[in-house]
Enzyme design. Sequence first.
Site, short mmCIF file in Angstrom:
data_model
loop_
_atom_site.label_atom_id
_atom_site.label_comp_id
_atom_site.label_asym_id
_atom_site.label_seq_id
_atom_site.Cartn_x
_atom_site.Cartn_y
_atom_site.Cartn_z
CG LEU A 65 -53.45 2.41 -24.48
CD1 LEU A 65 -52.47 1.74 -25.45
CD2 LEU A 65 -52.96 3.92 -24.40
CG ASP A 306 -53.36 5.26 -12.56
OD1 ASP A 306 -53.71 4.18 -13.18
OD2 ASP A 306 -54.10 5.72 -11.36
#
Length: 425
Positions: A65, A306
């Site tokens: 993130l 991923d």
Amino acid sequence: MKNVAILGGRLIDPLHNTDQAADLYLADGKIVGVGAAPDGFICDETINAKGLLVSPGLVDLAARLREPGFEYKATLASEMAAAVAGGVTSIVCPPDTDPPLDEPSLVTMLRQRAKNLDLARLYPVGALSRQLKGKELTEMAELRDAGCVAFSQGDQAVGDLQILYRAMQYAATFNVALRLLPQDADLNTGVAHDGDYATRLGLVGIPVLAETVAISNILLLMKETGARVHLCRLSSMAGLDLVRTAKKQGLPITCDVSINHIHLADVDIGFFDSNYRFDPPLRSVRDRDAIVTALADGTIDAICSDHSPIDDDGKLLPFAEAEPGATGLELLLPLTLAWAERQHIPLSQALAKISAIPAKMLGFDAGLAVGNRADLVIFDPEAHWQVTPAALKSQGKNTPFVGMEMKGRVMHTLVKGKRVYQFSE
């Protein structure tokens, strides 16, 4: 919280392996009725799901993130928005932020930021070693108490086996899991799969041995310590054979694979296309086919996106210098559906790899039964859309699938019974 009725949908429940046309009723963040509303239910909001599939929200075991530290690549807000647009309601984020998640205060801050956004649920993974340098272990018990669900080196290999041995002893004592990317630091020095294609392109190869040596060491230490280990993003036939044998021996090991490695191989790199640079690298067609087989026979437990949003500067470089990774949160569902359709995998079994099974690893049930979380994705399995930068909510637009047509579009996403995403043209 509103009382919500989802009407006319087809319910696909991977946890209980059911597929039925029925209405679904939500209240107080949970499922309170399947097929019929409970007594006294007063509906505040209705969602028309006619012609759509209703399933537990997706659980992604690996999504970067980029916050804190790499906000120029993406922000927590942008990637949480991308998650719910992709039907992902629970996200496991690795510890390789800047600074790494090696202090309880950092974990608490990140969880609070995610809570304030009120989109997907966040499950942080704590750093196994301080600063991810592989020299000194973190205080795992304190990080666990702060909310870490497991411990990892991120994409860094644990070069010192003594440190890994101690980490496994510690993890076994405190009953926490390790999430390890099996790559031997001394062998993982290239940029592409060590095969004929890399040789023709003049790229430095990463041998399969980089994965199998690491897996072998991990398995030996598991036998000695009794630690639980999840292997991240396996890429090779030989590595999968080792895991298959370990499971038959009863070792407490699980593993996942990146959605990219299910569909792509080293030959897809083409003429040095940096969108196809990954870590671990895309391997041979034979290895890709072995991944597909391992998904079907249960050797591979789960599929992850991923997700790695990267800015243009990180990809507009020669292949060997480009940053590995691709955006994936919004592609996890359609690419999983594509794999299932091509391999004739039942829909419930395919969705289990991105919902029920990873949810079990995190300690909750992702099903469509009364009492389960009202974390849901409602999608049109027949809707076609094209992957373009404008179509992606993620701040990272880098993907090898850009320009390709996807089948399967998320129409609504609900977290804790609240609609957090609705598709609009």
